[in-house]
Design a protein around this motif. Structure first.
Motif, PDB file in Angstrom:
ATOM      1  N   GLY A  61       0.828  -1.200   0.000  1.00  0.00           N
ATOM      2  CA  GLY A  61       0.000   0.000   0.000  1.00  0.00           C
ATOM      3  C   GLY A  61       0.856   1.241   0.000  1.00  0.00           C
ATOM      4  N   THR A  62       0.188   2.349   0.128  1.00  0.00           N
ATOM      5  CA  THR A  62       0.887   3.623   0.108  1.00  0.00           C
ATOM      6  C   THR A  62       1.795   3.772   1.317  1.00  0.00           C
ATOM      7  OG1 THR A  62      -1.143   4.483  -0.832  1.00  0.00           O
ATOM      8  CG2 THR A  62       0.500   6.098  -0.183  1.00  0.00           C
ATOM      9  N   PHE A  63       1.291   3.320   2.447  1.00  0.00           N
ATOM     10  CA  PHE A  63       2.022   3.574   3.687  1.00  0.00           C
ATOM     11  C   PHE A  63       2.816   2.389   4.198  1.00  0.00           C
ATOM     12  CE2 PHE A  63      -1.824   6.224   3.613  1.00  0.00           C
ATOM     13  CZ  PHE A  63      -1.197   7.454   3.491  1.00  0.00           C
ATOM     14  N   GLY A  64       2.496   1.236   3.687  1.00  0.00           N
ATOM     15  CA  GLY A  64       3.216   0.073   4.189  1.00  0.00           C
ATOM     16  C   GLY A  64       3.075  -1.126   3.267  1.00  0.00           C
ATOM     17  N   LYS A  81       1.961  -5.580   8.763  1.00  0.00           N
ATOM     18  CA  LYS A  81       2.130  -4.383   7.929  1.00  0.00           C
ATOM     19  C   LYS A  81       3.369  -3.647   8.397  1.00  0.00           C
ATOM     20  CE  LYS A  81      -0.535  -0.306   6.531  1.00  0.00           C
ATOM     21  NZ  LYS A  81      -1.909   0.234   6.536  1.00  0.00           N
ATOM     22  N   GLU A 128      -4.812  -9.766  12.312  1.00  0.00           N
ATOM     23  CA  GLU A 128      -5.315 -11.084  11.947  1.00  0.00           C
ATOM     24  C   GLU A 128      -5.209 -11.199  10.426  1.00  0.00           C
ATOM     25  OE1 GLU A 128      -9.607 -11.704  12.140  1.00  0.00           O
ATOM     26  OE2 GLU A 128      -9.856  -9.560  12.477  1.00  0.00           O
ATOM     27  N   MET A 130      -6.215 -12.224   6.614  1.00  0.00           N
ATOM     28  CA  MET A 130      -7.366 -12.474   5.746  1.00  0.00           C
ATOM     29  C   MET A 130      -6.861 -12.957   4.389  1.00  0.00           C
ATOM     30  SD  MET A 130      -9.996 -11.638   7.656  1.00  0.00           S
ATOM     31  CE  MET A 130     -11.393 -11.404   6.569  1.00  0.00           C
ATOM     32  N   ASN A 133      -8.417  -9.535  -0.785  1.00  0.00           N
ATOM     33  CA  ASN A 133      -9.317  -8.380  -0.701  1.00  0.00           C
ATOM     34  C   ASN A 133     -10.344  -8.432  -1.831  1.00  0.00           C
ATOM     35  OD1 ASN A 133      -8.313  -6.928  -3.038  1.00  0.00           O
ATOM     36  ND2 ASN A 133      -6.503  -6.417  -1.827  1.00  0.00           N
ATOM     37  N   LYS A 175     -12.745   1.195   0.003  1.00  0.00           N
ATOM     38  CA  LYS A 175     -12.557   0.803  -1.391  1.00  0.00           C
ATOM     39  C   LYS A 175     -12.403  -0.717  -1.386  1.00  0.00           C
ATOM     40  CE  LYS A 175      -7.618   1.843  -0.980  1.00  0.00           C
ATOM     41  NZ  LYS A 175      -6.477   2.548  -1.552  1.00  0.00           N
ATOM     42  N   GLU A 177     -10.099  -2.674  -2.095  1.00  0.00           N
ATOM     43  CA  GLU A 177      -8.821  -3.164  -1.547  1.00  0.00           C
ATOM     44  C   GLU A 177      -8.802  -3.161  -0.022  1.00  0.00           C
ATOM     45  OE1 GLU A 177      -9.168  -0.996  -3.930  1.00  0.00           O
ATOM     46  OE2 GLU A 177      -7.478  -0.949  -5.327  1.00  0.00           O
ATOM     47  N   ASN A 178      -9.647  -2.352   0.566  1.00  0.00           N
ATOM     48  CA  ASN A 178      -9.674  -2.268   2.021  1.00  0.00           C
ATOM     49  C   ASN A 178     -10.753  -3.146   2.643  1.00  0.00           C
ATOM     50  OD1 ASN A 178      -7.528  -0.560   2.173  1.00  0.00           O
ATOM     51  ND2 ASN A 178      -8.752   1.307   2.175  1.00  0.00           N
ATOM     52  N   ASP A 190      -7.576  -1.152   7.030  1.00  0.00           N
ATOM     53  CA  ASP A 190      -6.884   0.093   6.709  1.00  0.00           C
ATOM     54  C   ASP A 190      -7.545   1.318   7.326  1.00  0.00           C
ATOM     55  OD1 ASP A 190      -5.174   1.977   5.831  1.00  0.00           O
ATOM     56  OD2 ASP A 190      -5.560   1.709   3.692  1.00  0.00           O
ATOM     57  N   SER A 387      -1.688  -7.517  -3.382  1.00  0.00           N
ATOM     58  CA  SER A 387      -2.645  -6.469  -3.727  1.00  0.00           C
ATOM     59  C   SER A 387      -2.051  -5.572  -4.795  1.00  0.00           C
ATOM     60  CB  SER A 387      -2.958  -5.647  -2.492  1.00  0.00           C
ATOM     61  OG  SER A 387      -3.556  -4.451  -2.854  1.00  0.00           O
ATOM     62  N   ARG A 433      -3.941   9.488  -3.180  1.00  0.00           N
ATOM     63  CA  ARG A 433      -3.556   9.137  -1.830  1.00  0.00           C
ATOM     64  C   ARG A 433      -2.794  10.255  -1.133  1.00  0.00           C
ATOM     65  NH1 ARG A 433      -5.408   4.636   0.713  1.00  0.00           N
ATOM     66  NH2 ARG A 433      -4.220   5.743   2.254  1.00  0.00           N
TER      67      ARG A 433
HETATM   68  N1  LIG Z   1      -4.943  -8.341   7.623  1.00  0.00           N
HETATM   69  C1  LIG Z   1      -4.618  -8.557   6.353  1.00  0.00           C
HETATM   70  N2  LIG Z   1      -4.634  -9.806   5.850  1.00  0.00           N
HETATM   71  C2  LIG Z   1      -4.296 -10.023   4.562  1.00  0.00           C
HETATM   72  N3  LIG Z   1      -3.961  -9.056   3.691  1.00  0.00           N
HETATM   73  C3  LIG Z   1      -3.933  -7.796   4.135  1.00  0.00           C
HETATM   74  C4  LIG Z   1      -4.241  -7.475   5.492  1.00  0.00           C
HETATM   75  N4  LIG Z   1      -4.146  -6.142   5.643  1.00  0.00           N
HETATM   76  C5  LIG Z   1      -3.789  -5.654   4.449  1.00  0.00           C
HETATM   77  N5  LIG Z   1      -3.654  -6.633   3.530  1.00  0.00           N
HETATM   78  C6  LIG Z   1      -3.321  -6.484   2.114  1.00  0.00           C
HETATM   79  O1  LIG Z   1      -2.418  -5.422   1.948  1.00  0.00           O
HETATM   80  C7  LIG Z   1      -3.000  -4.402   1.135  1.00  0.00           C
HETATM   81  C8  LIG Z   1      -2.533  -3.041   1.605  1.00  0.00           C
HETATM   82  O2  LIG Z   1      -2.883  -2.890   2.977  1.00  0.00           O
HETATM   83  P1  LIG Z   1      -3.298  -1.498   3.585  1.00  0.00           P
HETATM   84  O3  LIG Z   1      -4.457  -0.974   2.796  1.00  0.00           O
HETATM   85  O4  LIG Z   1      -3.497  -1.644   5.030  1.00  0.00           O
HETATM   86  O5  LIG Z   1      -2.014  -0.644   3.322  1.00  0.00           O
HETATM   87  P2  LIG Z   1      -1.912   0.883   2.993  1.00  0.00           P
HETATM   88  O6  LIG Z   1      -0.478   1.237   2.851  1.00  0.00           O
HETATM   89  O7  LIG Z   1      -2.678   1.651   4.006  1.00  0.00           O
HETATM   90  O8  LIG Z   1      -2.634   0.922   1.612  1.00  0.00           O
HETATM   91  P3  LIG Z   1      -3.424   2.058   0.887  1.00  0.00           P
HETATM   92  O9  LIG Z   1      -2.586   2.421  -0.280  1.00  0.00           O
HETATM   93  O10 LIG Z   1      -4.719   1.398   0.493  1.00  0.00           O
HETATM   94  O11 LIG Z   1      -3.634   3.135   1.882  1.00  0.00           O
HETATM   95  C9  LIG Z   1      -4.515  -4.629   1.233  1.00  0.00           C
HETATM   96  O12 LIG Z   1      -5.193  -4.177   0.096  1.00  0.00           O
HETATM   97  C10 LIG Z   1      -4.596  -6.130   1.371  1.00  0.00           C
HETATM   98  O13 LIG Z   1      -4.583  -6.752   0.111  1.00  0.00           O
END
Ligand SMILES: Nc1ncnc2c1ncn2[C@@H]1O[C@H](COP(=O)(O)OP(=O)(O)OP(=O)(O)O)[C@@H](O)[C@H]1O
Length: 496
Positions: A61-64, A81, A128, A130, A133, A175, A177-178, A190, A387, A433
């Motif tokens: 993702g953007t942040f991690g 993450k 936990e 999952m 998405n 969205k 993805e979340n 997220d 993702s 973002r």
């Molecule tokens: N608990 C989880 N179990 C499995 N996959 C996960 C989990 N949390 C996140 N992911 C995967 O990682 C991706 C990115 O996670 P997340 O949205 O928390 O990161 P972000 O950096 O905040 O991303 P964004 O760019 O959407 O803000 C999710 O779309 C999902 O596919």
């Protein structure tokens, strides 16, 4: 070593404050919400990240970046993450919105934050795990989801939202993805952008994904609320039915344009505040009549269309709340089983039904699971792919933009089944973002409206539906069949 344990549950602000004091005294941060033991709060693991065996990256993702991992002691599979930026103190970590909001939430449809670890100035969230998405499920999908499948997911998400909104939080970045899925269970993830409704507007920056961004946010309202999540859910519901985004704007101005072309331009009756907002930033809405959503989303039932229509109302006040959505006829066949019944053997699915369930939900303090009536398909076979949020979807957008310049109409059959334009294009006006400042966007919207050469349509009739494609619209092309025809042509060209 510093570690924060979250085993979920009720917030204990008193303990939290005490811990803050102890932390400063002993140089320890340990924090737990509703945990198992007070002494656990002060627990300092000797092993930290060593306790986890990293398996593979599942999201970026953007942040991690998010990794699948196994807790070596318990064998539990978790998602870790790893935040991209460094954190040099615990103060910074504890104040993160994701931590602040998640620590207050304990719901079966909200992804659980198990612990937070800071090691070598790197911050890790242990969640936990999952399986995948919703975006991944749609992307790999060969045929449309049934009404029952969409209902099952949405019922759960609305329960999570009702819970969250009731506690004074809204997500702001819903969205596909979340929304994380394991079999027929779905959870909201997220919380990086979650905001307390009691936090003080004006909100001068906003970060969210454009395609699901509510009009009031696009128009730079400094006061918005949980209704932004309801708008996003309308767009997501529609996308679940068609496997195509409903409003795939390529910029903020184009986003509004797309919305107008689908739900019709706002007027004094539908959203007087919207006209004022637009006026304030010298934005002029393109003039469109609405297109019946039943035409654009032919596979959805009348009830589903009705719910999506109300969720995608211009006026935030006309959108149903999450609790109201749960009582919509679309969810009539859904069941909410209260925890007290569920713990008994073979918890009955017969009571209470959706409306009652939703009402009971209001009084329920804790949840231990949700069920919906119609048995939806199992997704255990769903492939887990990393993702494609962030960078990867940006690439898709870049490709799309390049293709658009060369060729406005592409053969859908030549494209992957699900390849919507990406949401996040840091190179474009709107990064999707990145934190933006109101005035920047205001200026851009105004410029685009008056200076880009785009001709706002003057009371244009809705673009005609063609067999195999509706050129000029955002690209909802699905026929009544549950199968996705490979022979459809699909226009990616953005009107204007
Ligand atoms: N608990 C989880 N179990 C499995 N996959 C996960 C989990 N949390 C996140 N992911 C995967 O990682 C991706 C990115 O996670 P997340 O949205 O928390 O990161 P972000 O950096 O905040 O991303 P964004 O760019 O959407 O803000 C999710 O779309 C999902 O596919």
């Amino acid at each position: 070593m510093l570690q924060v344990n979250f085993d979920g549950g009720f917030a204990e602000e008193l303990i939290y404050n005490l811990l803050q004091t102890l932390r400063s005294l002993f140089g320890i941060i340990a924090h737990q919400v509703g945990g198992t033991s007070f002494w656990n709060l002060l627990y300092c693991s000797p092993a930290k990240m060593d306790r986890y065996k990293i398996i593979k990256e599942v999201g970026d993702g953007t942040f991690g970046s998010v990794w699948r991992a196994i807790n070596k002691q318990s064998g539990e599979v978790v998602a870790i993450k790893k935040m991209k930026r460094k954190y040099y103190s615990w103060e910074e970590c504890i104040n993160l919105r994701e931590v602040k909001s998640l620590r207050k939430m304990n719901h079966p449809n909200i992804v659980k934050l198990k612990e937070v670890i800071r090691e070598n100035d790197i911050l890790y969230f242990v969640f936990e795990y999952m399986e995948c998405n919703l975006y991944q499920l749609m992307k790999d999908r060969g045929k449309l989801f049934s009404d029952a499948e969409v209902r099952n997911w949405c019922f759960q998400v609305f329960q999570a939202l009702a819970y969250m909104h009731q506690r004074g939080y809204f997500h702001r970045d819903l969205k596909p993805e979340n929304l994380l899925v394991t079999k027929d269970l779905i959870k909201v993830a997220d919380f990086g952008l979650a905001r307390e409704t009691c936090s003080q507007p004006p909100y001068t920056e906003y970060v969210s994904t454009r395609w699901y961004r509510a009009p009031e946010v696009l128009l730079q309202s400094s006061i918005y609320d949980s209704a932004v999540d309801m708008w996003a859910m309308g767009a997501i519901m529609a996308e679940l039915f068609t496997l195509r985004p409903l409003f795939p704007g390529s910029s903020e101005a184009d986003e509004i344009y797309k919305i107008c072309s689908v739900i019709g331009s706002p007027d004094q009756n539908s959203w007087v505040q919207g006209l004022q907002l637009a006026n304030a930033i010298k934005y002029q809405f393109p003039q469109f009549a609405s297109v019946p959503l039943s035409v654009l989303i032919p596979s959805a039932s009348d009830d589903a269309i009705d719910l999506i229509t109300s969720l995608c109302s211009w006026d935030p006040r006309k959108r149903p709340t999450a609790a109201e959505a749960l009582q919509h006829p679309f969810f009539q066949s859904c069941f909410y089983v209260p925890p007290s019944l569920r713990t008994r053997t073979g918890a009955p699915r017969t009571t209470p039904s959706g409306v009652r369930g939703a009402l009971e939900q209001k009084s329920a303090k804790k949840y231990s699971g949700t069920l919906s009536g119609p048995k939806s398909a199992s997704f255990s076979s769903a492939k887990v792919h990393p993702s494609t949020t962030g960078a990867q979807r940006k690439l898709e957008m870049d490709n799309l933009e390049a293709n658009k310049t060369n060729k406005s109409v592409k053969s859908y059959s030549k494209q992957p089944r699900y390849r919507p334009p990406a949401r996040n294009s840091p190179s474009s006006i709107d990064t999707g973002r990145a934190t933006r400042v109101v005035s920047d966007t205001t200026e851009k919207l105004a410029q685009i409206t008056f200076g880009s050469g785009r001709q706002p349509a003057k009371q244009q009739p809705p673009p005609p539906m063609k067999a195999g494609g509706w050129h000029g619209h955002s690209g909802l092309l699905l026929g009544r069949s549950n199968e996705i025809s490979s022979g459809r042509s699909y226009s990616r060209k953005v009107v204007g």
